[in-house]
Motif scaffolding. Structure first.
Motif, mmCIF file in Angstrom:
data_model
loop_
_atom_site.group_PDB
_atom_site.id
_atom_site.type_symbol
_atom_site.label_atom_id
_atom_site.label_comp_id
_atom_site.label_asym_id
_atom_site.label_seq_id
_atom_site.Cartn_x
_atom_site.Cartn_y
_atom_site.Cartn_z
ATOM 1 N N TYR A 209 -11.574 56.549 39.109
ATOM 2 C CA TYR A 209 -11.651 57.548 38.032
ATOM 3 C C TYR A 209 -12.478 58.740 38.505
ATOM 4 O O TYR A 209 -13.353 58.608 39.347
ATOM 5 C CB TYR A 209 -12.239 56.935 36.761
ATOM 6 C CG TYR A 209 -13.755 56.824 36.729
ATOM 7 C CD1 TYR A 209 -14.412 55.726 37.272
ATOM 8 C CD2 TYR A 209 -14.532 57.828 36.150
ATOM 9 C CE1 TYR A 209 -15.794 55.628 37.246
ATOM 10 C CE2 TYR A 209 -15.923 57.740 36.117
ATOM 11 C CZ TYR A 209 -16.541 56.632 36.674
ATOM 12 O OH TYR A 209 -17.916 56.540 36.643
ATOM 13 N N HIS A 332 -14.966 63.293 44.947
ATOM 14 C CA HIS A 332 -16.014 62.311 44.648
ATOM 15 C C HIS A 332 -17.342 62.697 45.281
ATOM 16 O O HIS A 332 -18.218 61.850 45.450
ATOM 17 C CB HIS A 332 -15.568 60.909 45.052
ATOM 18 C CG HIS A 332 -14.440 60.387 44.200
ATOM 19 N ND1 HIS A 332 -14.590 60.089 42.861
ATOM 20 C CD2 HIS A 332 -13.134 60.179 44.481
ATOM 21 C CE1 HIS A 332 -13.432 59.691 42.365
ATOM 22 N NE2 HIS A 332 -12.525 59.743 43.323
ATOM 23 N N LYS A 351 -22.682 64.328 42.233
ATOM 24 C CA LYS A 351 -21.796 64.590 43.370
ATOM 25 C C LYS A 351 -22.158 65.954 43.957
ATOM 26 O O LYS A 351 -22.751 66.784 43.276
ATOM 27 C CB LYS A 351 -20.337 64.589 42.890
ATOM 28 C CG LYS A 351 -19.958 63.303 42.154
ATOM 29 C CD LYS A 351 -18.473 63.188 41.896
ATOM 30 C CE LYS A 351 -18.052 63.790 40.579
ATOM 31 N NZ LYS A 351 -16.642 63.464 40.256
HETATM 32 N N1 LIG Z 1 -21.821 67.551 40.304
HETATM 33 C C1 LIG Z 1 -21.477 66.675 39.348
HETATM 34 N N2 LIG Z 1 -21.706 65.368 39.556
HETATM 35 C C2 LIG Z 1 -21.355 64.464 38.607
HETATM 36 C C3 LIG Z 1 -20.787 64.885 37.394
HETATM 37 C C4 LIG Z 1 -20.564 66.269 37.201
HETATM 38 O O1 LIG Z 1 -20.071 66.723 36.159
HETATM 39 N N3 LIG Z 1 -20.918 67.140 38.214
HETATM 40 N N4 LIG Z 1 -20.430 63.945 36.451
HETATM 41 C C5 LIG Z 1 -21.085 62.638 36.501
HETATM 42 C C6 LIG Z 1 -20.433 61.653 35.670
HETATM 43 S S1 LIG Z 1 -20.525 61.922 33.998
HETATM 44 C C7 LIG Z 1 -19.845 60.527 36.182
HETATM 45 S S2 LIG Z 1 -19.309 59.290 35.168
HETATM 46 C C8 LIG Z 1 -19.688 60.344 37.635
HETATM 47 C C9 LIG Z 1 -18.259 60.058 38.000
HETATM 48 O O2 LIG Z 1 -18.115 59.950 39.389
HETATM 49 P P1 LIG Z 1 -16.652 59.911 40.032
HETATM 50 O O3 LIG Z 1 -15.931 61.147 39.562
HETATM 51 O O4 LIG Z 1 -16.831 59.863 41.504
HETATM 52 O O5 LIG Z 1 -15.993 58.660 39.498
HETATM 53 O O6 LIG Z 1 -20.083 61.496 38.348
HETATM 54 C C10 LIG Z 1 -21.268 62.105 37.900
HETATM 55 N N5 LIG Z 1 -21.602 63.153 38.840
#
Ligand SMILES: Nc1nc2c(c(=O)[nH]1)N[C@H]1C(S)=C(S)[C@@H](COP(=O)(O)O)O[C@H]1N2
Ligand SMILES: [Mo]
Length: 490
Positions: A209, A332, A351
């Motif tokens: 996801y 990711h 990320k």
């Molecule tokens: N830079 C960044 N990192 C982020 C986010 C984001 O909006 N921006 N969302 C977070 C959320 S809410 C989740 S649930 C996870 C999802 O990681 P995935 O997309 O690798 O599954 O990343 C997190 N890291």
């Protein structure tokens, strides 16, 4: 607009005025609207937003044409205002670069030029209205059609040209990750039940996801990338990608989950992450007494607030560079992200991470906290029925039920099923990879023809059962039993 997209493809996704305006909308809309959009469109929320922006721009373009025809420069003014909004949006983006600023202006200038040119053709046609052959009418329609054709070609070009992303994808595909100093523990025999319909124990990257606020995947070149540790530390630390890869990396399976995952939902996945323990990085910086939070920041400005103690304890929170044996996919978090066992992604899994600011919950907040979500986000014990699929009919006899259960960093002790609110029956629980990952379970139930409501409940290794009362995902994660209706046919 198409010009902006071509520029974005060549330079960086962040220079696209559409992306900048969209990003500003995402950050500015009240939480209620955003939750509504996510519940309505799900993971297609970004597509919906971009479609909305395109429609709004088409509307504005039509408006500028209509008013320009009535009054010279009225339509020009509409486009100029639009260009100014684009500049403000671009300036407001955290990943703003100098090249991004003139692009909305250039886009507006081209828009204005096209508008004036088309309006002149239209005015000629109007002046020519009585004529039989009406060459002016043809000229106007040719100009309009030509413009549309060039725009369509440009749009195709923009979607195929992936300049910056292609360069970084190339760097990524050539990257060879070091072997882990501490490899992931062997997956115990029988952990994967192999039951048809249960998702694989380890989620392939392509099926994992994806949740983030980025309208377009940030493109981060590992060459100039650095991670800085700042804030309440004895000394700032800066780490580049080569230095990170040279550290003794460890590999661990961790199941991460989104706080927006509804009971029974699929915003959860399990991967083998390669990375450097965050506690070792923090130990180099030496957090000062009083600090209790690490605010991690991504290249696109998104932030998460994670309890310092969770990053320092022995749970192997990782600064991850690898996912299932390959470098992180761009979407990711390439080149590096955080993975913290036991916490929802919104308070931990940053990320494209570029900064760790050691701070205090009293002084700083992560992105989602002022938008209605809790500042703490431990993952709640939960379980899911994957087979049989809800609302499916199955033949009478022995019906195989199966699914997953998780209680990150505590582990699952047992999983039970009940039929039509009867007595709980214990399922067979497969061994987990670790307490930080999900577990598979199965149970075969003899069922005669009829309608059944089947519920699942997990209990963690401390004997604490998952919460029965239903709670919505806001503010800190859903609770309740996953319930499926099964139609057993004779
Ligand atoms: N830079 C960044 N990192 C982020 C986010 C984001 O909006 N921006 N969302 C977070 C959320 S809410 C989740 S649930 C996870 C999802 O990681 P995935 O997309 O690798 O599954 O990343 C997190 N890291
Ligand atoms: Mo999330």
């Amino acid at each position: 607009m198409v010009l902006g997209e071509v520029a974005a493809s060549l330079l960086s996704p962040s220079v696209s005025p559409v992306t900048a305006v969209g990003g500003a909308v995402i950050d500015a809309v009240p939480p209620g609207v955003k939750d509504w959009a996510i519940s309505l469109f799900g993971t297609a929320d970004k597509v919906a937003l971009v479609a909305g922006i395109v429609l709004a721009i088409a509307g504005l373009a039509a408006l500028s044409g209509v008013v320009e025809l009535r009054r010279r420069f009225a339509g020009v003014a509409v486009i100029a205002v639009f260009g100014a909004v684009g500049v403000v949006a671009v300036l407001g983006r955290p990943e703003v670069t100098a090249v991004a600023i003139p692009i909305p202006l250039l886009v507006a200038a081209v828009g204005i030029g096209l508008l004036r040119w088309l309006i002149r053709r239209l005015a000629e046609w109007q002046a020519d209205a009585g004529a039989v052959a009406a060459p002016a009418r043809r000229r106007f329609l040719q100009a309009l059609g030509g413009t549309a054709a060039v725009a369509a070609l440009g749009a195709v070009l923009a979607s195929t040209l992936r300049g910056a992303a292609a360069v970084v994808s190339e760097v990524r595909s050539k990257l060879v990750l070091p072997a882990p100093a501490s490899p992931a523990p062997v997956i115990p025999a029988g952990a994967e039940l192999g039951l048809d319909g249960i998702g694989p124990l380890v989620t392939p990257n392509k099926d994992f996801y994806r949740i983030d606020t980025a309208l377009r995947v940030p493109v981060v070149d590992p060459g100039p990338w650095t991670l800085r540790v700042t804030g309440l530390v004895e000394q700032d630390v800066e780490l580049d990608f080569a230095a990170l890869l040279a550290k003794p990396l460890i590999e661990r399976h961790v199941t991460i989950a989104c706080v927006s995952n509804e009971v029974g939902g699929d915003l959860i996945g399990n991967a083998r992450w390669l990375g450097w323990p965050v506690r070792e990085l923090l130990a180099l910086a030496v957090p000062q007494p009083g600090a209790d939070m690490v605010l991690s920041r991504s290249a696109d400005g998104w932030t998460a607030g994670t309890p310092l103690e969770v990053l320092m304890d022995n749970r192997d929170a990782l600064l991850a560079v690898g996912m299932n044996g390959e470098p992180l996919p761009l979407e990711h978090g390439f080149p590096a992200r955080l993975i913290v066992p036991g916490l929802y992604g919104y308070v931990s899994a940053t990320k494209w991470v570029t900064e760790l600011k050691v701070t205090r919950f009293a002084d700083d907040v992560g992105y989602w906290t002022p938008r209605g979500w809790s500042d703490r986000g431990p993952i709640k014990t939960s379980s899911r029925i994957d087979v049989p699929r809800a609302n499916r009919s199955v033949p009478a006899g022995t019906v195989a039920f199966g699914g997953v259960a998780w209680s990150q960093h505590t582990g699952i002790g047992k999983v039970e099923l009940r039929v039509n609110r009867g007595a709980w029956q214990q399922a067979q629980l497969a061994p987990g990879i670790s307490k930080d990952t999900w577990y598979q379970w199965n149970l075969a139930l003899p069922l005669s023809p009829g309608q059944y409501e089947v519920q699942v409940r997990a209990t963690d290794l401390n004997g604490v059962p998952q919460v029965e009362d239903r709670a919505p995902v806001v503010p800190d994660g859903a609770t309740g039993y996953h319930t499926v209706r099964v139609d057993v046919k004779s």
